[in-house]
Design a protein around this motif. Structure first.
Motif, short mmCIF file in Angstrom:
data_model
loop_
_atom_site.label_atom_id
_atom_site.label_comp_id
_atom_site.label_asym_id
_atom_site.label_seq_id
_atom_site.Cartn_x
_atom_site.Cartn_y
_atom_site.Cartn_z
N SER A 130 0.74 -1.23 -0.05
CA SER A 130 0.04 -0.02 0.00
C SER A 130 0.59 1.16 -0.05
O SER A 130 1.96 1.32 0.52
N SER A 141 0.26 3.68 1.41
CA SER A 141 0.41 4.00 2.81
C SER A 141 1.64 3.77 3.57
O SER A 141 2.00 4.26 4.75
N ARG A 195 -5.70 6.92 -3.94
CA ARG A 195 -6.32 6.68 -2.71
C ARG A 195 -4.99 6.02 -1.73
O ARG A 195 -3.93 5.38 -2.42
N ASN A 196 -5.01 6.55 -0.58
CA ASN A 196 -3.92 5.81 0.48
C ASN A 196 -3.99 4.35 0.65
O ASN A 196 -3.16 3.73 0.99
N SER A 197 -5.07 3.68 0.31
CA SER A 197 -5.34 2.27 0.01
C SER A 197 -4.83 1.47 -1.39
O SER A 197 -4.83 0.41 -1.26
N ASP A 198 -4.67 2.48 -2.14
CA ASP A 198 -3.89 1.85 -3.46
C ASP A 198 -2.67 1.38 -3.35
O ASP A 198 -1.99 1.78 -2.35
N SER A 255 -4.77 10.62 -1.25
CA SER A 255 -5.85 11.45 -0.35
C SER A 255 -6.51 10.04 0.53
O SER A 255 -6.34 8.87 -0.17
N ASP A 256 -7.28 10.31 1.40
CA ASP A 256 -7.75 9.26 2.32
C ASP A 256 -9.32 9.34 1.80
O ASP A 256 -9.78 9.72 0.69
N GLU A 257 -9.81 8.25 2.53
CA GLU A 257 -11.43 8.04 1.95
C GLU A 257 -12.26 9.33 2.13
O GLU A 257 -13.35 9.24 1.66
N ASP A 258 -11.98 10.32 3.09
CA ASP A 258 -12.53 11.60 3.20
C ASP A 258 -12.09 12.68 2.20
O ASP A 258 -12.32 13.73 2.29
N ASP A 259 -11.09 12.36 1.21
CA ASP A 259 -10.47 13.25 0.09
C ASP A 259 -9.73 14.27 0.44
O ASP A 259 -9.44 15.07 0.11
N ARG A 260 -9.11 14.06 2.02
CA ARG A 260 -8.14 14.76 2.40
C ARG A 260 -6.72 14.62 1.97
O ARG A 260 -6.40 13.23 1.93
#
Length: 284
Positions: free
Chosen positions: A11, A13, A88-91, A111-116
């Motif tokens: 990931s 992340s 996404r950071n999960s990618d 970005s995170d799941e909240d688009d931050r």
């Protein structure tokens, strides 16, 4: 597990996402370039409050700003690239490399799941990850000898090298910038009167040594802005040596010289990564 599989399982992340600066969208282009140069970064993520609204890179500095004083005091919001392509950071790292190759970029904001905004995946980080996986794979692989030979016995003449774009020591800087803009490249090689490699001028040098401080580039000579001692390798150097040099100097490409000392090509991280992946995929 191949490098491709390992990258797909890693990931973003878990890797370095700090290679950028964050700037508000109401500061000027000149202020943004100054912040990037002071931090030694090639990418600025532009924020409106907590929202990512744009990206501004070294390539933008060269293509849109240098030598164009009318842009220096404009808000960065007028010169940044948008909409922003993000991940996404999960990618996975493999996803990031695929995006870079598809969009032909060297930075992808994360970005995170909240688009931050949580960081920026740089091309250097991707290549460093590949190099670490490569070392791990070779040291423990049943195909150790094959991979080792492919990296230590094959030299850069075995790669599909990019042809060098060459300028002279006493050419105006504007000539080098013209080549970069017209060809969409990040560096030019500089030769002396004997056509031997005398230096290198890159987007980073232009950003940090000129930036928004000079508008008449016809009076600045390449020799005054270039790096007179660039990292370079003999084209017959082993690819393994090239990987080590590129990572230790944190550069994305290296000039290659022939027996006479004249530049014969440029090897990029992309070239090397494709070759390394081919070797390891053949091991199964």
């Amino acid at each position: 597990m191949s490098i491709s599989d390992a990258m797909a399982a890693t990931s973003v992340s878990s890797v370095d996402l700090t290679r950028y600066v964050a700037v508000p969208d109401d500061i000027t282009v000149a202020e943004t370039v100054t912040l990037m140069s002071a931090a030694g970064r090639s990418c600025a993520c532009v924020l409106s409050g907590d929202d990512l609204v744009g990206i501004f890179t070294q390539r933008d500095v060269v293509q849109r700003v240098i030598g164009r004083p009318g842009s220096f005091n404009r808000p960065i919001s007028e010169e940044m690239t948008r909409p922003v392509r993000t991940m996404r950071n999960s990618d996975s790292v493999a996803d990031g490399l695929a995006l870079m190759n598809h969009w032909w970029v060297r930075s992808v904001p994360v970005s995170d799941e909240d688009d931050r905004l949580v960081g920026n995946l740089s091309f250097y980080t991707v290549m460093d990850t590949i190099a670490n996986m490569l070392r791990s794979r070779i040291s423990g692989s049943v195909g150790e000898a094959t991979a080792h030979h492919g990296l230590t016995l094959v030299d850069f003449t075995g790669l599909n090298m990019s042809a060098p774009v060459i300028v002279n020591l006493d050419d105006p800087v504007e000539v080098a910038i013209h080549h970069m803009r017209a060809r969409g490249i990040g560096s030019v090689l500089v030769v002396d009167e004997r056509e031997n490699l005398a230096g290198e001028l890159t987007e980073f040098h232009l950003q940090t040594r000129i930036g928004c401080n000079d508008s008449d580039l016809s009076k600045r000579l390449v020799r005054d802005v270039m790096d007179p001692n660039p990292i370079s390798l003999d084209a017959r150097s082993a690819i393994a040596d090239g990987i080590s040099e590129l990572l230790s100097h944190e550069v994305s490409h290296v000039p290659l010289t022939g027996e006479s000392g004249r530049p014969v090509g440029v090897a990029s991280f992309r070239d090397i990564a494709m070759y390394v992946e081919t070797i390891l995929e053949t091991l199964g």
